[in-house]
Write an enzyme that holds these catalytic residues in place. Structure first.
Site, short mmCIF file in Angstrom:
data_model
loop_
_atom_site.label_atom_id
_atom_site.label_comp_id
_atom_site.label_asym_id
_atom_site.label_seq_id
_atom_site.Cartn_x
_atom_site.Cartn_y
_atom_site.Cartn_z
N GLY A 211 0.83 -1.20 0.00
CA GLY A 211 0.00 0.00 0.00
C GLY A 211 0.86 1.24 0.00
O GLY A 211 0.61 2.21 -0.73
N ALA A 212 1.90 1.22 0.83
CA ALA A 212 2.84 2.34 0.92
C ALA A 212 4.06 1.85 1.67
O ALA A 212 4.05 0.77 2.27
CB ALA A 212 2.21 3.53 1.63
N GLU B 199 7.36 3.39 4.24
CA GLU B 199 7.75 4.52 5.08
C GLU B 199 9.19 4.96 4.91
O GLU B 199 9.83 5.40 5.86
CB GLU B 199 7.51 4.17 6.55
N ASN B 200 9.75 4.86 3.71
CA ASN B 200 11.12 5.32 3.48
C ASN B 200 11.30 6.71 4.08
O ASN B 200 10.51 7.61 3.84
CB ASN B 200 11.42 5.36 1.99
N HIS C 43 -0.42 6.46 8.80
CA HIS C 43 0.38 5.27 9.12
C HIS C 43 1.85 5.50 8.77
O HIS C 43 2.74 5.24 9.59
CB HIS C 43 -0.17 4.07 8.34
N GLU C 44 2.10 5.99 7.57
CA GLU C 44 3.48 6.16 7.13
C GLU C 44 4.19 7.27 7.90
O GLU C 44 5.37 7.16 8.25
CB GLU C 44 3.54 6.43 5.62
N HIS D 164 5.49 6.23 11.24
CA HIS D 164 6.75 5.49 11.17
C HIS D 164 7.98 6.40 11.18
O HIS D 164 9.09 5.92 11.47
CB HIS D 164 6.80 4.67 9.88
N GLU E 185 4.76 -2.26 12.92
CA GLU E 185 3.57 -2.11 12.09
C GLU E 185 2.29 -2.02 12.91
O GLU E 185 1.35 -1.31 12.54
CB GLU E 185 3.48 -3.26 11.09
#
Length: 933
Positions: free
Chosen positions: A347-348, A350-351, A383-384, A387, A406
């Site tokens: 989905g994505a 988190e870089n 969410h990202e 992180h 997560e």
């Protein structure tokens, strides 16, 4: 939901015992490289006469040499990487793309060793005097000569043996040159393709998590091996290069006669290799600095021009500020790039500083996207961004604690989204979206604990298996529980000291327990057990308890809740499957009040099971939903009778709220899966039609005959339920309504007046009622869609046809990247399997194609989701034997599908037993409810 209230769902029994499910408390490629010669020092010259994939023989008795182990030894630690990469955005052969580059890694020796192990996968190396690398000593250190080097394929290492030892305290530099395939496999450094104004565009992007940074360049590819990265990208004019940190001014260079741009990037923060990202593309962006941080949303030119990135830009700043306040720590970077990619498996991701997304998770067009699409964008962004601190600034030491990373981000994503959209009531929707669903998985004997020992999770396929609902959703549920019983204020206080103490370092979950305990102690909160004692019972053993209360004596008991109580539990538990349930000992006033109300309500329901049918409004809406869901789960576990669970739905013709209807719909869907090919189907359809007709009429009325959109976020969801159930059960007027809407669109494809919220169910219903013309029209609209969320709705609706030949054609498309993007293959097949006509077709298809799927879609497909989706209807001995045969036929070629297959076997066995026990009584009950006598 009130803090401290954890037994979130209640069911009325028929006598003195009331059972409560504690829901809210838990929860090779052998790459053939084209010869690529370079005249520039930073790029490799590949000699095709040199074999670079030599593998030394392994010891038959088992792995004994360090290079036969999947974990790196603790002798070396990286300090910095200088990486230069040149992705070719034009093929060097027929549909064959490459990238080339070099890497200088500076590392420190902490234990004397004559061996260098560094991860490498699917890279072809330039040879230096027959060795894969050059080794230098730094700061006066002398480097020993290389004795031998080779690629150890199974463990994905470049192995370098030395004539002498590296000495502790000294630093060294390892230089490598290499070429890799810029494949479309959605892992490592890969390519994505799209069309703009009929012109094919190619971009290069990354997905490193969990173990694919080693596909881009040699690296110490473990989370604890943090380092600073200096990236340089060579790329064509007309493209832009992005990475985790800000770039210096690009310069023009000439390489091999190619006029290129060289973009170098500032040093990253100290971080794990899996968080590295870089992209070369023709995208454009929008930006702001409202929060003092440069926020940029990147996407295709047309998507940006249409305003599809505006919502993400509007909400990113506030959500970022929310988390700065939540953690009480400033955002660690000076920019936050977010980019929407046409091809992305997850989905994505988190870089740190360059978050990558599927287009559906970042882009939103109010004229085409639904309220569900909007909610998805808000929660994924939250969410990202969560992180950026929890996961990136502080990172768990090894993948066995992935749940902490997560699960935490999943939990607080609802807090961030709730802050950004205050009218959506996201803190309640977490129960529907995360907790309820994962209960079904965790109630299996083939479930797994949240946390395992490090030596249980070694190989890449074992790591990939951890990316499941248990990790994300149950992880979120138990952390939510923890936050509630110590209060959010104390929880965030502990988070702050945890993040502050371990910033730029790695941790284990016990470190978080320690800091939360410190926060509890500092506030003078008295708990009968420590945080570690309580929480270890929830993370070190799988499952959750069913709590039984004797309402006459007050006695409380608990047992391990299993959907099929007859299934043996083979996994041992350190706590003998007993849990500390917070509701039994919370002493703060709010919790006592809530628990008191719950006890009173349960007593009332025990004495009067018809309360739901007579005065449902007396019971809070969330409890009405919980009663339904608990009843069906307890019935599946044989704790109460199935007909008692069905009785909790009799009030639905008076119910207009989303949560009760949504949980009723989900639970009744299980009955459809079990009975839609049997004689139970007719009376079941009649019953649901009877109950859903008033809901259909209600929404017809409040929307002025479907011309308006309901105001409430959840009412918009429930309007979809109303139409979906009405059309599928034959409520008068529904099929005609949606068919006419769809025909109007077919008549004028440029003018789609169907409400974005209703499109998915309208498309599905119309295609199911239609034939080839409707399907072909939807397929054309799918291929021409410029908004990803619209394409997703059509992709689902195409699976709804009742024509087997169309479904078979669609299955063939699913493994053709020119027809269906690799990122969407899993969903397409699972959607088809959701159609009772398509289910056997899909099962035959994946069995026939498994070898091809496994070898060509390994990084792009969620094998776990595929297996569970295609087998969810299985309920016969014959289907169980087919599953066993599939397991036997593909032994050694299941990878991350292994656990899902075991769960499918267990679920099928439970379904077989449940149908045998319940079919007649369910049939009789539906007949009794729909009889005209």
């Amino acid at each position: 939901m009130a803090k401290g209230f954890f037994i979130s769902k209640a069911v009325a029994g028929t006598c003195v015992f009331v059972a409560i499910a504690a829901t809210a408390t838990i929860i090779a490629l052998s790459v053939v490289y084209s010869q690529e010669k370079s005249k520039n020092e930073v790029l490799p010259t590949i000699d095709p006469s040199i074999t670079t994939t030599t593998q030394l023989p392994t010891t038959p008795s088992g792995p004994k040499e360090p290079w036969q182990q999947y974990r790196l030894p603790d002798s070396l630690v990286p300090i910095t990487y200088h990486v230069t990469l040149w992705p070719r955005l034009e093929p060097v052969a027929d549909n064959f793309y490459i990238f080339s580059g070099n890497s200088k890694v500076v590392f420190k020796c902490v234990k004397a060793t004559d061996l260098i192990l560094i991860h490498s996968n699917k890279l072809n190396f330039t040879m230096f005097d027959n060795f894969h690398a050059r080794l230098s000593g730094l700061n006066g250190a002398e480097a020993p000569q290389i004795k031998k080097s080779w690629l150890e394929v199974p463990t994905q290492y470049l192995v370098i043996q030395l004539h002498g030892s590296l000495n502790p305290g000294n630093t060294y530099e390892l230089f490598t040159e290499f070429v890799g395939e810029l494949a479309d496999d959605l892992g490592g450094f890969y390519r994505s393709e799209y069309y703009e104004d009929g012109i094919k565009k190619v971009l290069a992007t990354t997905q490193m998590q969990p173990t694919d940074a080693r596909k881009a360049f040699p690296c110490f590819d473990e989370p604890a091996m943090k380092a600073v990265f200096y990236m340089t990208l060579l790329h064509p004019h007309g493209t832009v290069a992005l990475s985790n940190s800000m770039n210096y001014d690009p310069v023009n260079v000439t390489v091999e006669g190619h006029d290129l741009i060289k973009t170098s990037f500032m040093a990253t923060e100290v971080m794990s290799s899996y968080l590295l990202a870089f992209v070369v593309c023709e995208f454009t962006h929008i930006e702001n600095m409202d929060t003092g941080v440069l926020i940029r949303i990147w996407a295709r030119q047309k998507a940006i021009d249409e305003g599809q990135g505006d919502y993400a830009l509007e909400k990113t700043g506030p959500i970022l500020s929310f988390f700065e306040n939540y953690y009480n720590i400033s955002y660690p970077l000076n920019k936050s790039d977010q980019i929407a990619l046409p091809d992305f498996a997850a989905g994505a991701m988190e870089n740190w500083g360059l978050i990558t997304y599927r287009e559906t998770a970042l882009l939103y067009n109010p004229e085409v996207s639904s309220n569900g699409d909007k909610e998805w964008v808000a929660t994924v962004i939250a969410h990202e961004l969560a992180h950026m601190w929890f996961g990136n600034l502080v990172t768990t030491r090894w993948w066995n604690d992935l749940w902490l990373n997560e699960g935490f981000a999943t939990y607080v994503s609802y807090l961030g989204a709730d802050f950004a959209e205050k009218t959506w009531n996201m803190t309640d929707l977490i129960v529907l979206n995360e907790i309820v669903g994962v209960m079904g998985v965790d109630a299996l004997a083939s479930s797994h604990p949240l946390s395992s020992s490090e030596d249980e999770i070694l190989r890449p396929e074992q790591i990939n298996e951890l990316f499941d609902a248990i990790t994300y959703s149950k992880g979120a549920a138990v952390l939510r529980m923890l936050s509630y019983f110590i209060t959010e204020e104390v929880f965030t206080k502990g988070l702050h000291t945890y993040l502050e103490t371990f910033q730029y370092q790695n941790t284990v979950y016990q470190d978080l327990w320690k800091h939360l305990q410190m926060a509890v102690n500092s506030e003078g909160i008295s708990l009968p057990n420590t945080i570690e004692e309580i929480m270890n019972r929830w993370i070190l053993q799988m499952g959750f308890p069913v709590v039984t209360i004797n309402t006459q004596t007050g006695q409380i008991m608990q047992t391990h809740f299993l959907i099929d109580p007859d299934t043996p539990v083979d996994r041992p538990s350190p706590f003998k499957y007993e849990w500390i349930v917070p509701v039994t000992w919370i002493k703060n006033g709010a919790a006592e009040k809530q628990f008191g109300l719950l006890q009173k309500m349960l007593q009332t329901l025990t004495l009067n099971c018809s309360r739901l049918s007579t005065k449902p409004e007396d019971i809070p809406v969330i409890n009405r939903a919980q009663i339904i869901d608990d009843a069906f789960n307890l019935a599946r576990a044989k704790i109460i009778n199935t007909t008692l669970a069905l009785r909790t739905t009799t009030f639905l013709d008076k119910e207009m709220q989303y949560m009760p209807w949504e949980l009723a719909r989900r639970n009744l869907n299980y009955f459809y899966l079990m009975f839609d090919r049997s004689e139970v189907y007719g009376p079941m359809q009649a019953y649901i039609k009877k109950k859903s007709s008033p809901l259909f009429e209600y929404f017809k009325d409040i929307t002025s005959n479907w011309t308006n959109t309901p105001d409430s976020h959840t009412d918009q969801y429930n309007q979809v339920n109303a139409i979906s159930m009405a059309c599928s059960t034959g409520v008068d007027g529904c099929q005609e309504l949606v068919t006419n809407w769809f025909k109007q669109w077919m008549h004028d494809p440029s003018n789609n007046s169907i409400s974005p919220n209703l499109r998915s169910t309208v498309y599905c219903s119309a295609i199911a009622a239609g034939g080839m013309d409707e399907w072909d029209f939807a397929w054309r609209m799918y291929k021409n869609a410029t908004v990803a969320s619209e394409a997703d709705k059509l992709m689902y609706a195409l699976s709804c046809t009742k024509q087997p030949w169309l479904l078979n054609r669609y299955l063939e498309y699913s493994l053709d990247p020119n027809m269906i993007r690799k990122q969407d293959s899993t969903y397409t097949i699972v959607y088809i399997a959701g159609n009772p006509i398509g289910q056997p077709l899909a099962w035959d298809f994946i069995r026939a194609k498994w070898d091809y799927i496994y070898k060509n879609y390994g990084s792009a497909m969620s094998f776990g989701r595929l297996i569970s989706g295609v087998t969810k209807r299985f309920s016969s001995e014959f289907e169980y034997k087919q599953l066993l045969q599939f397991k036997e036929d593909n032994a050694g070629q299941l990878g991350s599908a292994t656990a899902a297959l075991e769960q499918a076997l267990e679920t099928t066995r439970a379904n077989v037993n449940w149908v045998a026990l319940n079919k007649k009584q369910v049939y009789d009950w539906f007949i009794s409810q729909t009889s005209t006598r």
